[in-house]
Each structure stands twice: as C-alpha cells, then as structure tokens.
Design an enzyme around this catalytic site. Structure first.
Site, PDB file in Angstrom:
ATOM      1  N   ASN A  98      21.194-130.576  44.006  1.00 22.71           N
ATOM      2  CA  ASN A  98      22.209-131.438  44.621  1.00 22.71           C
ATOM      3  C   ASN A  98      23.165-130.530  45.382  1.00 22.71           C
ATOM      4  O   ASN A  98      24.060-129.934  44.798  1.00 22.71           O
ATOM      5  CB  ASN A  98      22.926-132.224  43.516  1.00 22.71           C
ATOM      6  CG  ASN A  98      24.020-133.111  44.065  1.00 22.71           C
ATOM      7  OD1 ASN A  98      24.258-133.171  45.278  1.00 22.71           O
ATOM      8  ND2 ASN A  98      24.700-133.807  43.175  1.00 22.71           N
TER       9      ASN A  98
ATOM     10  N   ARG B 292      18.646-134.513  45.735  1.00 24.20           N
ATOM     11  CA  ARG B 292      19.520-135.674  45.872  1.00 24.20           C
ATOM     12  C   ARG B 292      19.929-135.773  47.339  1.00 24.20           C
ATOM     13  O   ARG B 292      20.520-134.843  47.898  1.00 24.20           O
ATOM     14  CB  ARG B 292      20.765-135.505  45.013  1.00 24.20           C
ATOM     15  CG  ARG B 292      21.683-136.688  45.186  1.00 24.20           C
ATOM     16  CD  ARG B 292      23.079-136.378  44.763  1.00 24.20           C
ATOM     17  NE  ARG B 292      23.931-137.536  44.994  1.00 24.20           N
ATOM     18  CZ  ARG B 292      25.241-137.434  45.180  1.00 24.20           C
ATOM     19  NH1 ARG B 292      25.825-136.252  45.182  1.00 24.20           N
ATOM     20  NH2 ARG B 292      25.954-138.515  45.380  1.00 24.20           N
TER      21      ARG B 292
ATOM     22  N   HIS C 229      25.681-144.254  44.663  1.00 21.46           N
ATOM     23  CA  HIS C 229      25.515-144.114  43.196  1.00 21.46           C
ATOM     24  C   HIS C 229      24.306-144.895  42.694  1.00 21.46           C
ATOM     25  O   HIS C 229      24.246-145.253  41.504  1.00 21.46           O
ATOM     26  CB  HIS C 229      26.742-144.667  42.423  1.00 21.46           C
ATOM     27  CG  HIS C 229      27.961-143.808  42.472  1.00 21.46           C
ATOM     28  ND1 HIS C 229      29.229-144.344  42.413  1.00 21.46           N
ATOM     29  CD2 HIS C 229      28.118-142.476  42.548  1.00 21.46           C
ATOM     30  CE1 HIS C 229      30.121-143.371  42.463  1.00 21.46           C
ATOM     31  NE2 HIS C 229      29.465-142.213  42.545  1.00 21.46           N
TER      32      HIS C 229
ATOM     33  N   ARG D  38      39.859-141.443  46.740  1.00 24.94           N
ATOM     34  CA  ARG D  38      39.520-142.408  47.792  1.00 24.94           C
ATOM     35  C   ARG D  38      40.239-143.728  47.520  1.00 24.94           C
ATOM     36  O   ARG D  38      40.383-144.132  46.367  1.00 24.94           O
ATOM     37  CB  ARG D  38      38.016-142.674  47.838  1.00 24.94           C
ATOM     38  CG  ARG D  38      37.186-141.473  48.175  1.00 24.94           C
ATOM     39  CD  ARG D  38      35.726-141.897  48.370  1.00 24.94           C
ATOM     40  NE  ARG D  38      34.849-140.764  48.409  1.00 24.94           N
ATOM     41  CZ  ARG D  38      33.836-140.561  47.569  1.00 24.94           C
ATOM     42  NH1 ARG D  38      33.563-141.443  46.625  1.00 24.94           N
ATOM     43  NH2 ARG D  38      33.081-139.502  47.676  1.00 24.94           N
TER      44      ARG D  38
ATOM     45  N   GLU E 210      21.898-138.971  36.238  1.00 21.94           N
ATOM     46  CA  GLU E 210      21.253-139.055  37.550  1.00 21.94           C
ATOM     47  C   GLU E 210      20.179-137.981  37.714  1.00 21.94           C
ATOM     48  O   GLU E 210      19.129-138.229  38.296  1.00 21.94           O
ATOM     49  CB  GLU E 210      22.315-138.915  38.648  1.00 21.94           C
ATOM     50  CG  GLU E 210      23.242-140.121  38.694  1.00 21.94           C
ATOM     51  CD  GLU E 210      24.556-139.847  39.393  1.00 21.94           C
ATOM     52  OE1 GLU E 210      25.440-139.233  38.752  1.00 21.94           O
ATOM     53  OE2 GLU E 210      24.692-140.220  40.561  1.00 21.94           O
TER      54      GLU E 210
END
Ligand code: ADP
Length: 414
Positions: free
Chosen positions: A7, A102, A191, A252, A396
């Site tokens: 990733n 990813r 996600h 965010r 993940e």
C-alpha cells in the site's frame, strides 16, 4: 502461497507478508508473517518499522533509520527487512508468489480485484485524473515491485470496486447530468475492502453468508465512511467522488454545503492547492476542535472540560447516527450495525454515544458488553436488541492477500 500486500502512499509505504491458501481461508487461519512500513519516505529521515510475530516479541517494533527517496529503494528496503527478520521462512524474494496492490480508484471500469495485465495498468493510469492524490503513488509502488519481483503475479485490489453495485439513483449527484457524461462525476465510494471484509467476517462468525443480511458497516478511523450492504451488495456509501464527502473525519470535513466553500474561496482567495488543504487536512475533528485529529486526545480534552473537543466528538457521533438512520431507511430495515477502524474498534465511549441515540430504531446497547471491547470481535447489544451491533476489527490487508490468491488461482471473488 506467500503474498506480499503493498500500500504505497505519498510519504509512506505499508506492507504485510501473509501466507494464505483456500484451506487457510476456509478455516480463517491465514498467517501474518510480518509487517513492514516505511514512514517519512522521500526525506533523509525515513524510518523502516518491522513487526514479526513469532520472531520478535509481541508488539515490539524494530525501527531502522535510513534515507529512502525512490519507490525502488522502498521496495528493496521492505524485502531486505522481511528476509532479515523472517530467516528461513523467506530465504529469497522468489518465495513470494503474489503481490496485492492496494489501488484507491478503479473508476467505473473495475468492479472487482484483477490481475495487473498491461491493459489493466493502462486503465489505472487513465484513472489518475479521478484520484490524483492516491493512484499515482499506488502505481509507483506497482512499477517498483514489478521491477524487483518480475516472477510474481501482481494484482490490483481497489477501494472503489465493492461499491460498483450501487444503483444509479444512489451514485448520481444532483448536478447537470452532462458532467457525469463528460467527467464521470459521481459517487464512487471508498474503503470498499474494509466494508467488504467486515460484512463477510460478520456473516462467517454467524455461520451465514453476507447475502443473508442487510448490514450497515461503519469504518471509523482517520478516514471514516459508512456503507449500506443489502444482501451482499453495497447500495450506498457516504464517501463520494472523493473521500472528502460524508462523515466528519480526522481532518476531512465530510458533508458541507458547496456554496459555503465558495464563500470561503471568495473571501480568502484560495487557489486549488489551498482549497485541497482546507477540505482534506484542516477540517474535520481537527478543524472543529482546533486541537487534534486524534479521537483519543479529544476524549481526554473533553474530560478536562474543553468545549470544542466536546463539540467535535458530538458532531462526529451525531453524523454517524444520522447516516445509520438514513441507511436503515435506504434498505427498509437492517440486521446488524458493525463497527471497524481505529475509532470503531477501540473506542467504547464513541460507540456508546452513537448507539444510545438509536433505541427508537431497535438498537438496544448493552453498556457492560460495549465497555472494554478493544480491538476484538464482540457483540455490543442486548440479546433482545431488534438490531444487533458488533465490533468487527477490519483487516483490509488480509482481504487483499486473499483476493490476490483467488485471482492467481482463478477462483471466484466472494
Ligand atoms: P487510518 O484511517 O489511518 O487507517 P485508523 O483506522 O488506525 O486510521 O484510526 C485512527 C483513529 O483511531 C485515530 O483518530 C485514533 O485516535 C483512533 N483511535 C485509536 N485507538 C483509539 C482509542 N483507544 N480510543 C479512541 N480512539 C482511538
């Protein structure tokens, strides 16, 4: 089969080495061999962190400081660390059969994980326009790993693909349709690997299939999103064209009236870069509290009487609760509300503040069950609760490793 999960971000590279096989998946006993992450990449102060369960004491991390500028140097440092700390288990990089990358944005083309053929790589390149902050870094990791490990099969696992089942009425914005046709402006959702894993694992724990349920999955970490999964399909999710929309996050803003943003642009004369920083890095829990994006610090500050920390946490929980209500309506019911991500997995007080406001919808929190559940799979509600709620720690990387194995073996992707 030994799979390397990679990733790559702008200044960090995360990786895990996982042993998996169809039999190990069936018994949920895939093995994490080690984790290597690189922080502060692109500076003279890069740090390689190594965790190797069984080889190093639990939770002990080895930190190696060395400057790492290029993606090739990062991949080499990752491989060196695995070989140094795993010894016989990884005597040479040739023992790595597959590499799962990813990739944040798969656009409309990628509805599932896939082997990275030259055409696939070209299409991911084409999607850079949709995810300029993420895809270029993910691809840098791919090119470097491909150069270092040409024998291995490389796969792309997308954050967006799980949400490709959303119906059009959920993913089209109320903007002129022309802009969807011209620029593919629409909700994509992110996600997806986490929502998919959490819902899959919940069903597996109950001896059922994801298709048997209507589930709401709440991934609450630094980035936060929530997903309505109707009999296995994502039918709506809170992140949109980018990960900025939806829930309040660490830095965010989540949902906001776009004209409020226009107002700030006019007054502050923001350029595009400043606007990106404003929405992505200066807002959310951090922007509201003025203290931190870290929920642990905010909870601590709130307990000392800090009103802005309290406001940020109240907003965070209220917005999650509002979305849960909306998704119960979207699915005309719900069989389970599931929490994952750093906050969802570890913070009983936040879960309590979200769930206590949902008694009217049939969620009966059991405070004793909720308390102290940190990073483990556990039920949070009473046995009488019409809608159960559970913590399911997300994984993940494991799903990326499993998808990579399945792509290599040509097995179906559940
Ligand atoms: P990322 O989205 O970067 O993967 P994580 O899923 O690791 O992030 O989540 C990070 C968030 O989890 C941070 O806001 C951190 O404060 C929060 N967190 C971790 N442990 C706890 C805890 N015990 N209590 C409250 N928040 C926690």
């Amino acid at each position: 089969m030994i799979i390397l999960v990679l990733n790559f971000g702008s200044s960090s590279a995360k990786s895990q080495l996982i042993e998996t096989s169809p039999e190990l998946i069936a018994s949920n006993s895939d093995r994490l061999l080690a984790k290597v992450t690189i922080d502060r990449m692109g500076t003279p102060y890069s740090v390689v962190n190594v965790e190797a369960p069984g080889k190093l004491p639990a939770h002990k991390k080895v930190k190696i400081s060395k400057p790492i500028y290029k993606a090739e140097e990062a991949v080499q440092a990752i491989l060196d660390a695995y070989m140094q700390y795993l010894g016989d288990e990884l005597s040479s990089p040739e023992s790595i059969t597959g590499i799962g990358h990813r990739i944040v944005h798969g656009g409309e083309r990628f509805t599932a994980s896939t082997l990275m053929t030259p055409e696939v790589v070209d299409d991911i390149e084409d999607n850079i326009d949709l995810a300029p902050l993420h895809n270029p870094h993910n691809l840098r990791g791919y090119y470097a790993a491909k150069a270092k490990l040409p024998h291995a099969q490389h796969t792309a696992v997308f954050d967006t693909s799980f949400h490709s089942s959303m119906p059009k009425h959920a993913y089209i914005y109320g903007l002129p349709y022309l802009y969807y046709e011209r620029y593919r402006i629409r909700r994509y959702g992110f996600h997806g690997t986490s929502h998919r894993y959490i819902s899959y694992r919940y069903a597996q724990l109950h001896g059922k299939r994801r298709d048997d349920y209507k589930l709401i999955t709440c991934h609450l970490g630094n980035g936060c999103s929530i997903c309505a999964i109707d009999h296995g399909d994502s039918i709506d999710t809170s992140m949109g064209f980018t990960p900025v929309e939806g829930l309040l996050m660490g830095t965010r803003c989540g949902d906001v009236d776009p004209m409020a943003v226009m107002h700030v642009i006019w007054h502050e004369e923001f350029d595009a870069q400043a606007l990106e920083t404003f929405l992505n890095r200066m807002s959310g829990l951090y922007g509201v509290s003025g203290i931190s994006s870290d929920m642990r610090i905010l909870l601590e500050e709130e307990s000392k009487g800090n009103d802005r920390a309290k406001l940020a946490i109240d907003m965070f929980c209220y917005r999650v609760r509002k979305y849960i209500g909306a998704y119960i309506a979207a699915m005309n019911g719900c069989d389970g509300i599931l929490f994952g991500g750093g906050i969802g997995e570890n913070s009983a007080p936040v879960r309590e503040r979200i769930l206590t406001g949902l008694t009217g919808l049939g969620v009966d929190l059991d405070p004793a069950r909720n308390a102290g559940k940190v990073g483990i799979e556990a039920c949070l509600t009473t046995d009488q609760s019409r809608i159960p709620s559970w913590v399911i720690p997300t994984n993940e990387e494991l799903l990326i490793a499993r998808d990579t194995l399945r792509c290599i073996l040509g097995l179906p992707l559940p």
